[in-house]
Motif scaffolding. Structure first.
Motif, PDB file in Angstrom:
ATOM      1  N   PHE A 105      14.869  -7.162  87.015  1.00  0.00           N
ATOM      2  CA  PHE A 105      13.686  -7.677  87.713  1.00  0.00           C
ATOM      3  C   PHE A 105      12.683  -6.544  87.968  1.00  0.00           C
ATOM      4  CE2 PHE A 105      15.644 -11.596  90.052  1.00  0.00           C
ATOM      5  CZ  PHE A 105      15.907 -12.177  88.824  1.00  0.00           C
ATOM      6  N   ALA A 106      13.212  -5.421  88.447  1.00  0.00           N
ATOM      7  CA  ALA A 106      12.335  -4.298  88.804  1.00  0.00           C
ATOM      8  C   ALA A 106      11.857  -3.531  87.583  1.00  0.00           C
ATOM      9  CB  ALA A 106      13.068  -3.353  89.745  1.00  0.00           C
ATOM     10  N   ASN A 107      12.592  -3.660  86.472  1.00  0.00           N
ATOM     11  CA  ASN A 107      12.312  -2.912  85.247  1.00  0.00           C
ATOM     12  C   ASN A 107      12.564  -1.426  85.443  1.00  0.00           C
ATOM     13  OD1 ASN A 107      11.721  -3.431  82.538  1.00  0.00           O
ATOM     14  ND2 ASN A 107       9.676  -2.568  82.732  1.00  0.00           N
ATOM     15  N   GLY A 108      13.578  -1.119  86.234  1.00  0.00           N
ATOM     16  CA  GLY A 108      13.952   0.262  86.467  1.00  0.00           C
ATOM     17  C   GLY A 108      15.213   0.312  87.300  1.00  0.00           C
ATOM     18  N   CYS A 109      15.996   1.384  87.153  1.00  0.00           N
ATOM     19  CA  CYS A 109      17.208   1.552  87.958  1.00  0.00           C
ATOM     20  C   CYS A 109      16.921   2.570  89.055  1.00  0.00           C
ATOM     21  CB  CYS A 109      18.357   1.996  87.048  1.00  0.00           C
ATOM     22  SG  CYS A 109      17.996   3.513  86.135  1.00  0.00           S
ATOM     23  N   GLY A 110      17.962   3.245  89.573  1.00  0.00           N
ATOM     24  CA  GLY A 110      17.727   4.227  90.620  1.00  0.00           C
ATOM     25  C   GLY A 110      16.870   5.379  90.149  1.00  0.00           C
ATOM     26  N   SER A 111      17.295   6.031  89.075  1.00  0.00           N
ATOM     27  CA  SER A 111      16.519   7.156  88.529  1.00  0.00           C
ATOM     28  C   SER A 111      15.197   6.674  87.953  1.00  0.00           C
ATOM     29  CB  SER A 111      17.330   7.875  87.444  1.00  0.00           C
ATOM     30  OG  SER A 111      17.707   6.977  86.406  1.00  0.00           O
TER      31      SER A 111
END
Length: 382
Positions: A129-135
């Motif tokens: 959904f965000a198109n990104g992980c933690g890093s």
């Protein structure tokens, strides 16, 4: 002679530096380094510099766990996934033996149970959904993405909420951490860890071949994987623990909540020794926060050095809503599941801990759900 030969050859546009943002990123990093050096913590200064290097490396290599996992699920393309395994293999060569042999060093380990599986699965949905992980959230937010600033803010909120729920999920039970070096010794544990990575790579490449997709990482990804793996070793040696991202978010959120009047004195998580100390002390004493801040400024500097900073138009409202929901799910899932792609997957597998592979499998399942739901927010599935 044709008129084409008389025309002036086109000249490629030279990237225009955005000096104010570049200078701001470098100065902010220098101030942080100065503060921790004056406080007598040179290793902490190294963590900031290493975080800065991570931000540059991720942005320049366009290293993305989220996109790589999505491409593998949708079309079988495996280059990004294999690059991530290369990164882990590089880091493992030092982390596994040093954590087992040198007092004061430790790996990223966690119990295996419902908390890990549920948290990783929810995180996987959120990262699509965000198109990104933690890093990815860190370096793209640092690189000037307003959308990812929203994801980061909600990531922090979700992480604090998850910290309040974690004790209840741990009460559901599970099995103690399983560490390769415990069963095979430091060097046998390293061999077992590298063998597990090689086996996973063969399986992933086999899926790609069966689906007629590419499994060769592009050269920039290979360089990026090796560079990030080596920097991760530096973070481990300076911080005595594998690189972690999301605990810093939890601490930031709890400190902000405390300033707004929230009382964590009755929250079990915040009475545990590590979280209680992190909440009571400056964020400059938290290794995760130091690398996080360095990574933000490093990505900001790299972006400003390549183009005018943060000039893109804002995406549609549905995309921003997806970023917010994704950030919230990732924050909650990371705290319940003992970390993100970095702390749980990269750090866990590079430590020879079985929970890293379990986290990966559960998160990949969550990603499959997230990919299917992306069109509801106007996001593509490819």
């Amino acid at each position: 002679m044709s008129t084409a030969t008389l025309e002036t050859p086109a000249v490629a546009a030279t990237p225009r530096l955005d000096w104010p943002f570049l200078i701001a990123a470098v100065l902010a990093t220098a101030v942080l380094v100065t503060l921790v050096v004056l406080d007598g913590r040179p290793a902490s200064a190294a963590l900031i510099v290493l975080g800065f290097a991570l931000g540059v490396a991720f942005l320049k290599a366009e290293f993305s766990f989220t996109a790589a996992w999505r491409r593998f699920l949708v079309c079988g393309e495996a280059g990004g996934l294999l690059a991530a395994l290369l990164l882990i293999a590089v880091a493992a060569t030092v982390i596994v033996p040093v954590a087992a042999l040198v007092p004061g060093f430790g790996g990223a380990i966690a119990p295996i149970g419902p908390s890990l599986v549920i948290g990783a699965f929810v995180f996987g949905i959120g990262m699509q959904f965000a198109n990104g992980c933690g890093s990815g959230t860190l370096y793209t937010a640092g690189g000037g993405s307003g959308r990812m600033l929203i994801a980061l803010a909600l990531f922090i909120v979700g992480s604090v909420i998850g910290s309040l729920h974690l004790p209840a999920f741990l009460a559901l039970g599970g099995i103690d951490p399983i560490l390769a070096s415990t069963y095979f010794g430091p060097w046998g544990g390293l061999a077992a860890t590298l063998a597990s990575i090689a086996l996973a790579a063969l399986m992933i490449a086999g899926v790609a071949r069966a689906r007629g997709a590419s499994f060769r990482p592009r050269p920039t990804l290979i360089v990026g994987a090796v560079a990030i793996g080596l920097i991760s070793i530096g973070v481990f040696l300076a911080g005595h623990h594998p690189w972690s991202v999301t605990f810093g978010f939890t601490v930031w959120g709890a400190k902000i909540a405390a300033l707004l009047g929230f009382d964590f004195s009755h929250a079990e998580f915040w009475q545990w020794a590590g979280p209680k100390r992190a909440l009571g002390e400056s964020i400059l004493s938290d290794t995760s926060s130091l690398t996080d801040l360095g990574m933000i400024f490093g990505a900001m500097a790299a972006a400003a050095a390549a183009k005018p900073f943060a000039r893109g138009a804002w995406p549609p409202a549905r995309s921003l809503i997806a970023a917010a929901i994704g950030g919230l799910l990732m924050g909650w899932g990371a705290r319940i599941g003992f970390g993100c792609n970095i702390g749980a997957f990269v750090g866990g597998v590079a430590s020879g801990s079985l929970h890293g592979w379990v986290w990966f499998a559960a998160a990949l399942g969550g990603c499959a759900i997230g990919v299917r739901l992306r069109p509801a927010f106007g996001l593509s599935r490819d």
